[in-house]
Every structure is written in C-alpha cells, then in structure tokens.
Design a protein around this motif. Sequence first.
Motif, short mmCIF file in Angstrom:
data_model
loop_
_atom_site.label_atom_id
_atom_site.label_comp_id
_atom_site.label_asym_id
_atom_site.label_seq_id
_atom_site.Cartn_x
_atom_site.Cartn_y
_atom_site.Cartn_z
N LEU A 96 -1.13 6.66 4.69
CA LEU A 96 -2.08 5.75 3.70
C LEU A 96 -2.68 4.82 4.93
O LEU A 96 -2.21 4.96 6.24
CB LEU A 96 -1.33 4.74 2.91
N ARG A 97 -3.19 3.63 4.30
CA ARG A 97 -3.68 2.79 5.59
C ARG A 97 -2.69 1.68 5.92
O ARG A 97 -1.48 1.67 5.15
CB ARG A 97 -4.83 1.80 4.70
N ARG A 153 1.28 2.64 6.10
CA ARG A 153 2.06 3.02 4.76
C ARG A 153 1.99 4.61 4.98
O ARG A 153 1.13 5.20 5.43
CB ARG A 153 1.36 2.75 3.69
N GLN A 158 0.01 1.17 -1.73
CA GLN A 158 -0.46 0.30 -0.51
C GLN A 158 0.00 -1.01 -0.46
O GLN A 158 -0.02 -1.69 0.56
CB GLN A 158 -2.18 0.42 -0.60
#
Length: 88
Positions: free
Chosen positions: A42-43, A46, A86
Amino acid sequence: MSRRAADEAPHRDAAGAGGHSLKADWAAPADVKADFGNASILRDGRVVFNIAGNKYRLVVWINYPYRVVYIRFIGTHAQYDHIDAQTI
C-alpha cells in the motif's frame, strides 16, 4: 505469548504464526515482494500479509530507512473489512 495464552486465544490456529521472529532487511517495497510475493503493498510503507492459509490478515507499517516493522493490525478477513488499512 505463553503457550497457555495462545491455546486460549480466540484465533488459536494463528498463534503459531505469531510465535516466530523474522529478520528482514527490507530497504524498499520491492524487497518485501521478493520475500513475500503475495504481500499487498500500500502507500506510505503499509503492507498487508495474508497469514494462516489466508484466514487472517496482518497489516504493518514499515519504516524502510530504519528497517523497522510496526504491527498495526492482526485479525480475520471479516475484521479487516471494517478497518482502513491505510490509516490504522
């Protein structure tokens, strides 16, 4: 976690997965994918891992410069559906 506590835990089948330490030298998301091809990147550092035969999800935040992994969430897929990976 003691063995007795693990036996009494609500998700006993995942207890073995948490009983191990992992030495990881991940400097970038590509390093995580090289070790765990099924990890979801993830961004902002993460990462989501499926554990115990995809029964559970583990969400971590990785501080790549310091190579530190912070556990942010461990739970079933149903519990995961109620969080924002997130921001947790």
